[in-house]
Design a protein around this motif. Sequence first.
Motif, PDB file in Angstrom:
ATOM      1  N   LEU A 317       0.843  -1.186   0.000  1.00  0.00           N
ATOM      2  CA  LEU A 317       0.000   0.000   0.000  1.00  0.00           C
ATOM      3  C   LEU A 317       0.881   1.238   0.000  1.00  0.00           C
ATOM      4  O   LEU A 317       1.738   1.391   0.884  1.00  0.00           O
ATOM      5  CB  LEU A 317      -0.912  -0.011   1.223  1.00  0.00           C
ATOM      6  CG  LEU A 317      -1.873   1.168   1.383  1.00  0.00           C
ATOM      7  CD1 LEU A 317      -2.875   1.187   0.247  1.00  0.00           C
ATOM      8  CD2 LEU A 317      -2.593   1.071   2.717  1.00  0.00           C
ATOM      9  N   PRO A 318       0.727   2.146  -0.961  1.00  0.00           N
ATOM     10  CA  PRO A 318       1.563   3.355  -0.967  1.00  0.00           C
ATOM     11  C   PRO A 318       1.376   4.157   0.311  1.00  0.00           C
ATOM     12  O   PRO A 318       0.303   4.150   0.913  1.00  0.00           O
ATOM     13  CB  PRO A 318       1.052   4.122  -2.202  1.00  0.00           C
ATOM     14  CG  PRO A 318       0.410   3.088  -3.065  1.00  0.00           C
ATOM     15  CD  PRO A 318      -0.171   2.077  -2.123  1.00  0.00           C
ATOM     16  N   PRO A 319       2.412   4.840   0.764  1.00  0.00           N
ATOM     17  CA  PRO A 319       2.308   5.607   2.016  1.00  0.00           C
ATOM     18  C   PRO A 319       1.306   6.738   1.894  1.00  0.00           C
ATOM     19  O   PRO A 319       1.108   7.323   0.819  1.00  0.00           O
ATOM     20  CB  PRO A 319       3.732   6.122   2.234  1.00  0.00           C
ATOM     21  CG  PRO A 319       4.370   6.090   0.883  1.00  0.00           C
ATOM     22  CD  PRO A 319       3.746   4.938   0.157  1.00  0.00           C
ATOM     23  N   HIS A 320       0.674   7.056   3.001  1.00  0.00           N
ATOM     24  CA  HIS A 320      -0.341   8.111   3.049  1.00  0.00           C
ATOM     25  C   HIS A 320      -0.345   8.686   4.461  1.00  0.00           C
ATOM     26  O   HIS A 320      -0.148   7.946   5.437  1.00  0.00           O
ATOM     27  CB  HIS A 320      -1.717   7.553   2.680  1.00  0.00           C
ATOM     28  CG  HIS A 320      -2.760   8.608   2.471  1.00  0.00           C
ATOM     29  ND1 HIS A 320      -3.552   9.080   3.495  1.00  0.00           N
ATOM     30  CD2 HIS A 320      -3.134   9.280   1.363  1.00  0.00           C
ATOM     31  CE1 HIS A 320      -4.379   9.997   3.016  1.00  0.00           C
ATOM     32  NE2 HIS A 320      -4.143  10.142   1.736  1.00  0.00           N
ATOM     33  N   PRO A 321      -0.570   9.975   4.630  1.00  0.00           N
ATOM     34  CA  PRO A 321      -0.549  10.560   5.981  1.00  0.00           C
ATOM     35  C   PRO A 321      -1.591   9.982   6.917  1.00  0.00           C
ATOM     36  O   PRO A 321      -1.408  10.032   8.142  1.00  0.00           O
ATOM     37  CB  PRO A 321      -0.814  12.051   5.722  1.00  0.00           C
ATOM     38  CG  PRO A 321      -0.412  12.285   4.314  1.00  0.00           C
ATOM     39  CD  PRO A 321      -0.708  11.016   3.592  1.00  0.00           C
ATOM     40  N   ASN A 322      -2.685   9.423   6.386  1.00  0.00           N
ATOM     41  CA  ASN A 322      -3.757   8.895   7.235  1.00  0.00           C
ATOM     42  C   ASN A 322      -3.795   7.374   7.253  1.00  0.00           C
ATOM     43  O   ASN A 322      -4.826   6.780   7.580  1.00  0.00           O
ATOM     44  CB  ASN A 322      -5.102   9.454   6.768  1.00  0.00           C
ATOM     45  CG  ASN A 322      -5.148  10.969   6.808  1.00  0.00           C
ATOM     46  OD1 ASN A 322      -5.369  11.630   5.795  1.00  0.00           O
ATOM     47  ND2 ASN A 322      -4.898  11.534   7.969  1.00  0.00           N
ATOM     48  N   ILE A 323      -2.690   6.736   6.888  1.00  0.00           N
ATOM     49  CA  ILE A 323      -2.512   5.291   7.015  1.00  0.00           C
ATOM     50  C   ILE A 323      -1.329   5.060   7.950  1.00  0.00           C
ATOM     51  O   ILE A 323      -0.336   5.789   7.895  1.00  0.00           O
ATOM     52  CB  ILE A 323      -2.260   4.626   5.646  1.00  0.00           C
ATOM     53  CG1 ILE A 323      -3.452   4.889   4.716  1.00  0.00           C
ATOM     54  CG2 ILE A 323      -2.048   3.133   5.809  1.00  0.00           C
ATOM     55  CD1 ILE A 323      -4.769   4.305   5.175  1.00  0.00           C
ATOM     56  N   VAL A 324      -1.433   4.059   8.792  1.00  0.00           N
ATOM     57  CA  VAL A 324      -0.402   3.813   9.791  1.00  0.00           C
ATOM     58  C   VAL A 324       0.969   3.689   9.130  1.00  0.00           C
ATOM     59  O   VAL A 324       1.125   3.074   8.070  1.00  0.00           O
ATOM     60  CB  VAL A 324      -0.751   2.544  10.598  1.00  0.00           C
ATOM     61  CG1 VAL A 324      -0.802   1.321   9.703  1.00  0.00           C
ATOM     62  CG2 VAL A 324       0.220   2.346  11.737  1.00  0.00           C
ATOM     63  N   ASP A 325       1.960   4.322   9.766  1.00  0.00           N
ATOM     64  CA  ASP A 325       3.329   4.308   9.249  1.00  0.00           C
ATOM     65  C   ASP A 325       4.018   3.045   9.748  1.00  0.00           C
ATOM     66  O   ASP A 325       4.303   2.907  10.945  1.00  0.00           O
ATOM     67  CB  ASP A 325       4.064   5.555   9.724  1.00  0.00           C
ATOM     68  CG  ASP A 325       5.446   5.679   9.112  1.00  0.00           C
ATOM     69  OD1 ASP A 325       5.776   4.849   8.251  1.00  0.00           O
ATOM     70  OD2 ASP A 325       6.183   6.601   9.493  1.00  0.00           O
ATOM     71  N   MET A 326       4.285   2.112   8.836  1.00  0.00           N
ATOM     72  CA  MET A 326       4.911   0.829   9.177  1.00  0.00           C
ATOM     73  C   MET A 326       6.189   0.684   8.359  1.00  0.00           C
ATOM     74  O   MET A 326       6.156   0.233   7.213  1.00  0.00           O
ATOM     75  CB  MET A 326       3.945  -0.326   8.898  1.00  0.00           C
ATOM     76  CG  MET A 326       4.418  -1.682   9.396  1.00  0.00           C
ATOM     77  SD  MET A 326       3.206  -2.992   9.063  1.00  0.00           S
ATOM     78  CE  MET A 326       1.876  -2.475  10.148  1.00  0.00           C
ATOM     79  N   PRO A 327       7.329   1.067   8.901  1.00  0.00           N
ATOM     80  CA  PRO A 327       8.569   1.033   8.114  1.00  0.00           C
ATOM     81  C   PRO A 327       8.971  -0.359   7.647  1.00  0.00           C
ATOM     82  O   PRO A 327       9.398  -0.525   6.510  1.00  0.00           O
ATOM     83  CB  PRO A 327       9.610   1.625   9.074  1.00  0.00           C
ATOM     84  CG  PRO A 327       8.825   2.397  10.079  1.00  0.00           C
ATOM     85  CD  PRO A 327       7.531   1.683  10.225  1.00  0.00           C
ATOM     86  N   CYS A 328       8.834  -1.386   8.499  1.00  0.00           N
ATOM     87  CA  CYS A 328       9.279  -2.706   8.082  1.00  0.00           C
ATOM     88  C   CYS A 328       8.605  -3.775   8.929  1.00  0.00           C
ATOM     89  O   CYS A 328       8.041  -3.490   9.995  1.00  0.00           O
ATOM     90  CB  CYS A 328      10.801  -2.843   8.184  1.00  0.00           C
ATOM     91  SG  CYS A 328      11.414  -2.791   9.880  1.00  0.00           S
ATOM     92  N   VAL A 329       8.659  -5.006   8.462  1.00  0.00           N
ATOM     93  CA  VAL A 329       8.175  -6.189   9.185  1.00  0.00           C
ATOM     94  C   VAL A 329       9.232  -7.276   9.050  1.00  0.00           C
ATOM     95  O   VAL A 329      10.017  -7.293   8.098  1.00  0.00           O
ATOM     96  CB  VAL A 329       6.816  -6.680   8.628  1.00  0.00           C
ATOM     97  CG1 VAL A 329       5.737  -5.646   8.841  1.00  0.00           C
ATOM     98  CG2 VAL A 329       6.932  -7.053   7.160  1.00  0.00           C
ATOM     99  N   PHE A 330       9.237  -8.214   9.999  1.00  0.00           N
ATOM    100  CA  PHE A 330      10.176  -9.324   9.948  1.00  0.00           C
ATOM    101  C   PHE A 330       9.597 -10.487  10.748  1.00  0.00           C
ATOM    102  O   PHE A 330       8.638 -10.345  11.508  1.00  0.00           O
ATOM    103  CB  PHE A 330      11.550  -8.919  10.495  1.00  0.00           C
ATOM    104  CG  PHE A 330      11.530  -8.403  11.908  1.00  0.00           C
ATOM    105  CD1 PHE A 330      11.625  -9.270  12.986  1.00  0.00           C
ATOM    106  CD2 PHE A 330      11.411  -7.041  12.156  1.00  0.00           C
ATOM    107  CE1 PHE A 330      11.608  -8.804  14.290  1.00  0.00           C
ATOM    108  CE2 PHE A 330      11.383  -6.562  13.458  1.00  0.00           C
ATOM    109  CZ  PHE A 330      11.481  -7.442  14.526  1.00  0.00           C
ATOM    110  N   VAL A 331      10.188 -11.652  10.569  1.00  0.00           N
ATOM    111  CA  VAL A 331       9.801 -12.872  11.271  1.00  0.00           C
ATOM    112  C   VAL A 331      10.940 -13.274  12.190  1.00  0.00           C
ATOM    113  O   VAL A 331      12.106 -13.299  11.776  1.00  0.00           O
ATOM    114  CB  VAL A 331       9.473 -14.006  10.274  1.00  0.00           C
ATOM    115  CG1 VAL A 331       9.173 -15.295  11.008  1.00  0.00           C
ATOM    116  CG2 VAL A 331       8.307 -13.606   9.388  1.00  0.00           C
ATOM    117  N   ASP A 332      10.594 -13.575  13.459  1.00  0.00           N
ATOM    118  CA  ASP A 332      11.622 -13.931  14.431  1.00  0.00           C
ATOM    119  C   ASP A 332      11.005 -14.861  15.478  1.00  0.00           C
ATOM    120  O   ASP A 332       9.790 -15.066  15.525  1.00  0.00           O
ATOM    121  CB  ASP A 332      12.188 -12.677  15.100  1.00  0.00           C
ATOM    122  CG  ASP A 332      13.576 -12.922  15.672  1.00  0.00           C
ATOM    123  OD1 ASP A 332      13.985 -14.100  15.738  1.00  0.00           O
ATOM    124  OD2 ASP A 332      14.241 -11.938  16.056  1.00  0.00           O
TER     125      ASP A 332
END
Length: 659
Positions: A317-332
């Motif tokens: 999903l392209p970034p937008h000011p009214n969408i949650v800011d999620m820089p990255c995800v990972f599995v651990d």
Amino acid sequence: MWSVRAVVESVVEHGKRALHQVRRRQAPRHHPFQRQQDLQHKLSRGVREGAGEAAAVGCVAGRAGVVASRLRPFTTQLIQSIFRRVPAPLWTEARRRTTQRLVFGASAPYFALVGVTLVGGSHGLVTRDDELEALCGTVREAITRAGWLHNPEFWKSHKEASQQQVKEQQQEKYEKQELNGDEELTFSLADFTLGPVIDKGCNAVVYAARWKTDEHEEAQTSTGKCESQGAVARTPTTPCGPCEDVQQEKDTQIEAAETWHNEFPLAIKMMFNYEAESNAPAILKAMYKEILPAQCAQLDPAQQEWQERLCGPRVCLPPHPNIVDMPCVFVDRVPLLEGCLDLYPHALPARLNPQGYGRNMSLFCVMKRYDISLREYLQKYHPSQHTCLLLLTQLLEGLLHLHTNNIVHRDLKSDNILLSLAEGWQYPLLVVSDFGCSLVGDNSNLSVPFPSREADPRQGNAALMAPEVKTAMPGLLSSVFFGQSDLWAAGTLIYEIYGLDNPFSPAAALHRRSKQLDSATYKESHLPRLPRTAPPWIRHLTADILRRNPRTRPTVNVAATLCQLMLWAPSKWLNRHSLSLPTHTEVTQWLLCLATKVLCEARLPHVHASTQRERKRNAGLEGNADHQGSQLEYQLVSTFLGRVHYVDIIQAIKWNRAF
């Protein structure tokens, strides 16, 4: 050889003559003897009138007519031969040369002349509406290039996480791993320092977090924390007066909040994994919806290949000011954290809790940390009408961004909407979060087949499920339409934003001890009325959004544009008693004024944090209308200008005058 111009002139001249001869042939013919008698009669009359010269001229004309009639067959045959033989090859050659010159030669002047001829004038192909649409396109391009939509400088000044920080951390880690000879490049929990628990749900728990730094910076952070805590503890408990007591309490809360955010500017959401196997491809396949707003998924090449095979190319999903800011995800691997045995014991794996049902590995989502949810905000504060309109506008802008990218949230509620109070509680930044129940459509239709109850596509909060979704029945050719479902859920949240209980919420029904409305059976006349303090157009907008028939509801685009116009447009445009639409000149001036303010004024140096804190102390409502909230307003304007179309403005104005 004749030129084309000479041939055309010759053909035209012979054509005129031939046409004249044909007309003379169609005239009634007279016998030569009769014509001679007529001529003699005219001559005798001319003699009687004393016009001897006229008699001589008439005689010459009679002889010329006789000669022309005798030569007529020869001239006709000559003209026909010219038409049949001479112009055909010349015209073919001229057409071939002209076509070759226009297509392969100097064709620009010709086509420019044709374009100016078609466009220019009052009856041209390009109308004033098209000109305004072109202006809107220029404004959209200018705002997008300016980069103000994401406003990185302002949020960076508040030490909040951004995509740039992720890139810097990734580059630092890459350099370290390059020195160590390690080829893999993935983030893990070892790169973060976890803080206390922020929130806990049925499927996840959220921890405060920050990026790990070297030992010196860690020592400075811990020292600063102790000093700040000591300063708070040393606050005198015996004030000189009630006003000073209140003021000191406010200062303490502000400093504690700033220290908390400076220490842990991030939030890590750990998903509870009960079913997926303990490997990255299986976990991403089971929880791929959670990573829709993520800007990057830290996977090694093997994991990336398996993820594409099992789930297909990742939808970002392209970034937008009214969408949650999620820089990255990972599995651990799931760690043993403080208090986890009391908060979520069953979600832990058996290696940490023998009675646990969880798996050894799970998904971790790194997000920017927000202050409060919409539900908690509305319970704690009583926002003004302007603040309510700001909240509603941001909510609709976020839904419009999802709809533009063919995504449906399907679980929209006040708990899944987060707010940032960086500019004060009267100017909250709203973002939509928690995409675990979302739906990614292949096209803008957003319809999902519903062949049987085993393949039920209806997910999310059943209480706030749209009527067309909740009443859908399975069948061979049945499908569920989700195109208006998020807008309907947003219509129910308008009641909460304006201070009333949600009529479809079971918790609110228990609180007010009244009957809860069911989206499958309610009637539009049963909807409660908004308070009188709400503007009339808000009441009508809510009623139209909550209509049972999705075709009679306004689109998300119209609703969001109308809210933007209510914030920034001239009041006379939205006057219901006005009979005329705004002129093209007025719309042009308004758009250029907004674009100029965003592109020029928004780049001014930001006010220092201490100055903002001083304004909050001096203002009775923690704000100054001339300064506070300006960044949020600039962001809203830039969001609108980044998608503006002239047709949307006119449709919103027409809808406002239609109710």
